[in-house]
Every structure is written in structure tokens, then in C-alpha cells.
Write a protein that holds these residues in place. Sequence first.
Motif, PDB file in Angstrom:
ATOM      1  N   ASN A 139       0.824  -1.207   0.000  1.00  0.00           N
ATOM      2  CA  ASN A 139       0.000   0.000   0.000  1.00  0.00           C
ATOM      3  C   ASN A 139       0.864   1.265   0.000  1.00  0.00           C
ATOM      4  OD1 ASN A 139      -2.074   1.859   0.061  1.00  0.00           O
ATOM      5  ND2 ASN A 139      -2.483   1.610   2.247  1.00  0.00           N
ATOM      6  N   PRO A 140       1.526   1.548  -1.121  1.00  0.00           N
ATOM      7  CA  PRO A 140       2.412   2.720  -1.179  1.00  0.00           C
ATOM      8  C   PRO A 140       1.680   4.052  -1.074  1.00  0.00           C
ATOM      9  CG  PRO A 140       2.214   1.700  -3.342  1.00  0.00           C
ATOM     10  CD  PRO A 140       1.578   0.769  -2.373  1.00  0.00           C
ATOM     11  N   LEU A 141       0.344   4.056  -1.167  1.00  0.00           N
ATOM     12  CA  LEU A 141      -0.384   5.310  -0.975  1.00  0.00           C
ATOM     13  C   LEU A 141      -0.273   5.806   0.465  1.00  0.00           C
ATOM     14  CD1 LEU A 141      -3.693   4.712  -2.980  1.00  0.00           C
ATOM     15  CD2 LEU A 141      -1.683   6.011  -3.692  1.00  0.00           C
ATOM     16  N   GLY A 142      -0.077   4.902   1.402  1.00  0.00           N
ATOM     17  CA  GLY A 142       0.088   5.283   2.805  1.00  0.00           C
ATOM     18  C   GLY A 142       1.499   5.771   3.060  1.00  0.00           C
ATOM     19  N   ALA A 143       1.646   7.064   3.386  1.00  0.00           N
ATOM     20  CA  ALA A 143       2.984   7.656   3.502  1.00  0.00           C
ATOM     21  C   ALA A 143       3.865   6.919   4.513  1.00  0.00           C
ATOM     22  CB  ALA A 143       2.861   9.136   3.880  1.00  0.00           C
ATOM     23  N   ARG A 144       3.296   6.555   5.662  1.00  0.00           N
ATOM     24  CA  ARG A 144       4.117   5.914   6.693  1.00  0.00           C
ATOM     25  C   ARG A 144       4.535   4.496   6.307  1.00  0.00           C
ATOM     26  NH1 ARG A 144       3.223   8.135  12.727  1.00  0.00           N
ATOM     27  NH2 ARG A 144       2.274  10.156  12.279  1.00  0.00           N
ATOM     28  N   ASN A 145       3.860   3.899   5.331  1.00  0.00           N
ATOM     29  CA  ASN A 145       4.275   2.575   4.859  1.00  0.00           C
ATOM     30  C   ASN A 145       5.644   2.609   4.217  1.00  0.00           C
ATOM     31  OD1 ASN A 145       1.854   1.502   5.750  1.00  0.00           O
ATOM     32  ND2 ASN A 145       0.849   1.690   3.755  1.00  0.00           N
ATOM     33  N   ARG A 165       2.502  13.755  10.082  1.00  0.00           N
ATOM     34  CA  ARG A 165       1.630  14.871   9.754  1.00  0.00           C
ATOM     35  C   ARG A 165       0.487  14.873  10.762  1.00  0.00           C
ATOM     36  NH1 ARG A 165      -2.657  15.570   6.061  1.00  0.00           N
ATOM     37  NH2 ARG A 165      -2.442  13.432   5.280  1.00  0.00           N
ATOM     38  N   GLY A 166       0.184  16.023  11.314  1.00  0.00           N
ATOM     39  CA  GLY A 166      -0.825  16.117  12.362  1.00  0.00           C
ATOM     40  C   GLY A 166      -0.211  15.909  13.722  1.00  0.00           C
ATOM     41  N   SER A 167       0.237  14.697  14.012  1.00  0.00           N
ATOM     42  CA  SER A 167       0.945  14.412  15.264  1.00  0.00           C
ATOM     43  C   SER A 167       1.869  13.220  15.043  1.00  0.00           C
ATOM     44  CB  SER A 167      -0.027  14.112  16.404  1.00  0.00           C
ATOM     45  OG  SER A 167      -0.666  12.867  16.212  1.00  0.00           O
ATOM     46  N   ALA A 168       2.958  13.196  15.795  1.00  0.00           N
ATOM     47  CA  ALA A 168       3.943  12.130  15.637  1.00  0.00           C
ATOM     48  C   ALA A 168       3.360  10.766  15.989  1.00  0.00           C
ATOM     49  CB  ALA A 168       5.171  12.423  16.495  1.00  0.00           C
ATOM     50  N   SER A 169       2.381  10.739  16.890  1.00  0.00           N
ATOM     51  CA  SER A 169       1.811   9.467  17.335  1.00  0.00           C
ATOM     52  C   SER A 169       0.586   9.049  16.521  1.00  0.00           C
ATOM     53  CB  SER A 169       1.426   9.558  18.814  1.00  0.00           C
ATOM     54  OG  SER A 169       0.463  10.598  19.011  1.00  0.00           O
ATOM     55  N   LYS A 202       9.830  23.180   2.214  1.00  0.00           N
ATOM     56  CA  LYS A 202      10.710  23.137   3.381  1.00  0.00           C
ATOM     57  C   LYS A 202       9.951  22.514   4.545  1.00  0.00           C
ATOM     58  CE  LYS A 202      12.041  26.957   5.558  1.00  0.00           C
ATOM     59  NZ  LYS A 202      12.781  28.216   5.830  1.00  0.00           N
ATOM     60  N   ILE A 203      10.511  21.444   5.105  1.00  0.00           N
ATOM     61  CA  ILE A 203       9.857  20.714   6.183  1.00  0.00           C
ATOM     62  C   ILE A 203      10.812  20.615   7.367  1.00  0.00           C
ATOM     63  CG2 ILE A 203       8.803  18.523   6.862  1.00  0.00           C
ATOM     64  CD1 ILE A 203       7.927  18.104   4.014  1.00  0.00           C
ATOM     65  N   ALA A 204      10.293  20.892   8.557  1.00  0.00           N
ATOM     66  CA  ALA A 204      11.115  20.913   9.769  1.00  0.00           C
ATOM     67  C   ALA A 204      11.701  19.536  10.067  1.00  0.00           C
ATOM     68  CB  ALA A 204      10.282  21.394  10.943  1.00  0.00           C
ATOM     69  N   ARG A 205      12.935  19.530  10.505  1.00  0.00           N
ATOM     70  CA  ARG A 205      13.630  18.268  10.767  1.00  0.00           C
ATOM     71  C   ARG A 205      12.993  17.484  11.909  1.00  0.00           C
ATOM     72  NH1 ARG A 205      19.337  20.306  13.570  1.00  0.00           N
ATOM     73  NH2 ARG A 205      18.404  21.796  15.042  1.00  0.00           N
ATOM     74  N   ASN A 206      12.303  18.177  12.840  1.00  0.00           N
ATOM     75  CA  ASN A 206      11.709  17.446  13.960  1.00  0.00           C
ATOM     76  C   ASN A 206      10.479  16.648  13.562  1.00  0.00           C
ATOM     77  OD1 ASN A 206       9.749  19.441  13.740  1.00  0.00           O
ATOM     78  ND2 ASN A 206      10.181  20.405  15.726  1.00  0.00           N
ATOM     79  N   ARG A 207      10.063  16.751  12.315  1.00  0.00           N
ATOM     80  CA  ARG A 207       8.948  15.933  11.829  1.00  0.00           C
ATOM     81  C   ARG A 207       9.427  14.633  11.164  1.00  0.00           C
ATOM     82  NH1 ARG A 207       5.318  19.091   7.852  1.00  0.00           N
ATOM     83  NH2 ARG A 207       4.394  17.004   7.750  1.00  0.00           N
ATOM     84  N   LEU A 208      10.720  14.483  10.996  1.00  0.00           N
ATOM     85  CA  LEU A 208      11.236  13.312  10.278  1.00  0.00           C
ATOM     86  C   LEU A 208      11.040  12.043  11.094  1.00  0.00           C
ATOM     87  CD1 LEU A 208      12.852  12.339   7.739  1.00  0.00           C
ATOM     88  CD2 LEU A 208      14.906  12.504   9.174  1.00  0.00           C
ATOM     89  N   LEU A 209      10.452  11.022  10.454  1.00  0.00           N
ATOM     90  CA  LEU A 209      10.309   9.704  11.075  1.00  0.00           C
ATOM     91  C   LEU A 209      11.407   8.750  10.635  1.00  0.00           C
ATOM     92  CD1 LEU A 209       6.440   9.179  10.734  1.00  0.00           C
ATOM     93  CD2 LEU A 209       7.718   9.709  12.823  1.00  0.00           C
ATOM     94  N   GLY A 210      11.901   8.933   9.412  1.00  0.00           N
ATOM     95  CA  GLY A 210      12.939   8.038   8.924  1.00  0.00           C
ATOM     96  C   GLY A 210      13.340   8.352   7.503  1.00  0.00           C
TER      97      GLY A 210
END
Length: 239
Positions: A139-145, A165-169, A202-210
Motif C-alpha cells: 500500500n504505497p499510498l500510505g505515507a508511513r508505509n 503529519r498532524g501528530s507524531a503518534s 521546506k519541512i522541519a527536521r523534527n517531523r522526520l520519522l525516517g
Amino acid sequence: MPSYSRDEVVKIQHTLARKGFDPGPVDGVWGRRTEAAVRAFQAASGLIADGIVGPRTRKVLFGDDSQPAPVDDPGFPWFQEARHLLGVREDTSARSNPQILDWASDIGIPYRSDDIAWCGLFVAHCVAATMAHEPLPTNPLGARNWLKFGAPCQPQVGAVLVFWRGSASGWKGHVGFYAAQTPGGDFYVLGGNQSDKVSIAKIARNRLLGARWPATAPELHSAPHVAADDGSIFSTDES
């Protein structure tokens, strides 16, 4: 964007054709036929047939070991495809941009409207269109996948970056490609569905998950590509 990357691909295609390996049209577009020609050339030359024009392949193909800058490197064909698509927009009317729908159709992903978030679809297209043997996440449509794509890596040109996006959790996310970073370490991301188009945000570095790297491409561990902070506001809700 600079035209050097397209010129570099044309150079590769011309050289392959002269050596008897058919890359398809010599048009500066890195597609599957060009990748297949590179693999055939590598196999005939006793090289690892990975379809990537890395340092060893360049030396045999061109007779030198000169390297383009990472952002222009045709050895990152998925990233060059992303650059080529800068400016593609979704249709904000009741209709959809057929080009975006075609990306999904080519990969076999059910997708009916560009009102549906398409950042993951954009990344999937860029990878699938240029790297025939690279597995996509479920399911590549899901960003976190995309956190399960390829292998983990350090943020570098061409890496797939996954953000919350929205919240880290929460479950919402965003995915795109590392293009550069500010001196402070925030990211310039080349992605789809950024202000309804393919753009650099431009996206803040503290939003990076991986950060992830294609499994079938050699990881270069390149140094961070630092660009001056352009003063733009941070993107906070890509959708």
C-alpha cells in the motif's frame, strides 16, 4: 531546474547505443529500456548488472571516472524522474489530472481521484518507472508505509524521507525525496501533493520519522547537500 541531468542521460544513451546496447529513444529520459541497456552493458563488461551508472560503470562506459554532482547524478534515476515532474498539478475541479491517474494505473494501484492524497503515489511512480526490480512497500499510498521501503539510511540526495503529519503518534504522514537541507538541518523535500503539485517544500527536521534508500541501488553515504535557507515558511500540513 538545471538541464544537466537530462544532458547526462542523453550522454549515457548515446554511448550505450554506439556500443551496441539499445537504450530506446535518445531523449534524456531515464526509463526501463535505458536501465535494461545499462544492465546488458554491465553484464557484457563483467560488472555487477544493477542498472546503476556508478563509478565503475562510468569508468568502463566513458573511459573516465568523473562524477556529476549528486543532484544531477543519473545513477539516481528515481530522483531525476522526480525532478523531471516538477510542476505537475492535481486538477482542483471535479475532474482529475490524467497523468496522476496513469501513475497509479501503470503500477496497478486502485486510485480513482487526485483528491486522494498522492504523495506516496508520486514516490511509487518515480521508483517503479525507473527501477524495474525495486520492491515497493505494501500500500504505497500510505505515507508511513514507506518506513518499510528499502533500507534505512542517512538523509542524503535521493533518499526517501518520511514525516509525520498532524501528530507524531498519529497515522497521518507525508513522503518525498531529500533534495537539500538548510544550514540548520531542516529539509527541502521534492514531493508530490505539496500545495496540490509536485514541488520543493521546506519541512522541519523534527517531523522526520525516517530516511530510506532503495534496496537495489548502491548507497553512497553522500555528505548533506546544504543550501542557503530561502526564508520560505515551513510546510506543516501536506494534503
